[in-house]
Design an enzyme around this catalytic site. Structure first.
Site, mmCIF file in Angstrom:
data_model
loop_
_atom_site.group_PDB
_atom_site.id
_atom_site.type_symbol
_atom_site.label_atom_id
_atom_site.label_comp_id
_atom_site.label_asym_id
_atom_site.label_seq_id
_atom_site.Cartn_x
_atom_site.Cartn_y
_atom_site.Cartn_z
ATOM 1 N N HIS A 99 0.884 -1.174 0.000
ATOM 2 C CA HIS A 99 0.000 0.000 0.000
ATOM 3 C C HIS A 99 0.918 1.219 0.000
ATOM 4 O O HIS A 99 2.031 1.161 0.554
ATOM 5 C CB HIS A 99 -0.838 0.109 1.272
ATOM 6 C CG HIS A 99 -1.752 -1.037 1.556
ATOM 7 N ND1 HIS A 99 -1.332 -2.198 2.139
ATOM 8 C CD2 HIS A 99 -3.088 -1.179 1.377
ATOM 9 C CE1 HIS A 99 -2.366 -3.012 2.296
ATOM 10 N NE2 HIS A 99 -3.444 -2.424 1.831
ATOM 11 N N ASP A 102 2.374 1.962 3.358
ATOM 12 C CA ASP A 102 3.289 0.960 3.942
ATOM 13 C C ASP A 102 4.737 1.361 3.687
ATOM 14 O O ASP A 102 5.634 1.002 4.440
ATOM 15 C CB ASP A 102 3.150 -0.423 3.283
ATOM 16 C CG ASP A 102 1.767 -1.004 3.362
ATOM 17 O OD1 ASP A 102 1.021 -0.617 4.267
ATOM 18 O OD2 ASP A 102 1.458 -1.861 2.512
#
Ligand code: XUL
Ligand code: CO
Length: 437
Positions: A99, A102
């Site tokens: 993501h 992340d």
């Protein structure tokens, strides 16, 4: 080096008692004409492996994922890249999934977040070139930040909708920059808590509009891969719109998105929907939409998404049976899984991936044996034999009418027995193949 005490993990075979060795995953072993590594393009999930420290509703982190840097800084983001690539190299994992948030800490201002994403993706790209490790898919986290409390595509706020669009645009840019094969939409908060405040039709139309704009933009910047919907029935929302594969496929067809999208099926999401993992794989496959897999398992005694590493070989076998029958995946097997909270050491991260990779390798070996054995397939073939000729063939070939079938039934005399389903026999066949010794 972040994992100094961990060697490169090698295949040693089922008799090995070395905890840091594969017992079944033998990358080069040929199964049904292809090496295991081609059947099983594994991916590391950035969020669980490099970010999550074990915090749950009742307690804080148990694992240290600082990797020698201060969390929330770009130094930490880079340390995670270094640790992640060392981890993937030691295990021979060829892909990763991420993501946006992340890989960098989210800033107050999206322009700064995007600048950080440019910086970290340059850094990741160098590591990819050095190691040959690739990106399986990217996505935008449109569920964590409080702004998305009412959804992203399904939000009631046009401003939040635009923010989601900005995140998708940047996540697509980064996915394309890293050569990602796919782009995932998991509708984290795309759903509702109560119909007393929700216009379902309006929200679903808006989700489709956002997906359409994403496809148009993605194709305009050269993204040739698949977009994926990752169905999930509940958690965090009480009711999520992408309930299961059948629901998501219907949605994609309704809004003309089915040519650009496939399914990313997650085992634990399928079981939360009241299906087996195999069911959602089959529904995707028969609709030509089995794209990628989030490889994990749930716990039948718990009603939420536990994201465990796959251990249940019945499930991995039936998964690989579906994948082999479908001719493989265009995506891969992303371990959307986390170690249990008390398994808090860095060594546990390796045990977890060894378990998962071995469980899928064993599943592959056993699924190939089931197919080569042929008893299951020939039973199914025989079960529908009444449609091969006569009135059955006419039904299959659309050469009959309700009147003709009614006349046939009236003249038939007693109805033929449909034949035993033989479930227990077939389950015995599966056990005899799984536990051959
Ligand atoms: C959540 C989940 C996500 C998606 C990506 O249940 O599975 O991590 O895989 O957003
Ligand atoms: Co997932």
């Amino acid at each position: 080096m972040y994992f100094e005490n961990i060697p490169t993990i090698k295949y040693e075979g089922p008799e090995s008692t070395n905890p840091l060795a594969f017992k079944f995953y033998d990358a080069e072993k040929i199964i049904m004409g292809k090496p295991m590594k081609e059947h099983l393009p594994f991916a590391m999930a950035w969020w669980h492996n490099l970010c999550a420290g074990g915090t749950d509703m009742f307690g804080r982190d148990t694992t240290d994922k600082s990797f020698g840097a201060v969390p929330g800084t770009m130094e930490h983001a880079k340390a995670k890249v270094d640790a992640g690539f060392e981890f993937m190299q030691k295990l021979g994992i060829p892909y990763f999934c991420f993501h946006d948030v992340d890989i960098v800490p989210e800033a107050e201002d999206i322009k700064e977040t995007n600048r950080r994403l440019d910086e970290i993706s340059d850094y990741i790209l160098v590591k990819m070139q050095e190691t040959g490790i690739k990106c399986l898919w990217g996505t935008a986290n449109m569920f964590g930040n409080p702004r998305f409390m009412n959804g992203a595509g399904s939000t009631n706020s046009a401003d939040v909708y635009c923010f989601a669009a900005a995140q998708i645009k940047k996540a697509l840019d980064i996915t394309v920059k890293l050569g990602g094969k796919g782009y995932v939409f998991w509708g984290g908060r795309e759903g509702y808590e109560t119909l007393l405040n929700t216009d379902v039709k309006f929200e679903q139309e808006n989700i489709a509009k956002l997906m359409k704009m994403a496809v148009t933009y993605g194709r305009s910047i050269g993204f040739e891969g698949d977009f994926y919907i990752e169905p999930k029935p509940k958690e965090p929302m009480k009711h999520q719109y992408d309930f299961d594969a059948a629901t998501a496929i219907g949605f994609l067809r309704q809004y003309g998105l089915d040519k650009d999208f496939k399914m990313n099926i997650e085992a634990n999401h399928a079981t939360l929907a009241g299906h087996t993992f195999q069911h959602d794989l089959r529904i995707s496959a028969i609709n030509g939409m089995l794209g990628s897999i989030d490889a994990n398992q749930g716990d039948y005694l718990l009603g939420w998404d536990t994201d465990e590493f796959p251990f249940n070989v019945y499930e991995t076998t039936m998964c690989m049976y579906e994948v082999l029958k479908a001719g493989g995946l265009t995506g891969g097997f992303n371990f959307d899984a986390k170690t249990r909270r008390p398994s808090y050491t860095h060594e546990d991260m390796f045990h977890a991936y060894i378990l998962g990779m071995d469980a899928f390798a064993l599943g592959l070996i056993k699924a190939a044996e089931i197919i080569e054995d042929g008893r299951i397939d020939s039973f199914i073939e025989e079960r529908y034999a009444s449609y091969k000729e006569g009135i059955g063939a006419k039904i299959r070939n659309d050469e009959t009418t309700l009147e003709e079938l009614a006349a046939y039934a009236e003249n038939m005399g007693s109805v033929a027995h449909p034949g035993s389903g033989r479930q227990e026999y077939l389950e015995g066949v599966v056990n005899s193949i799984l536990f051959r010794y």
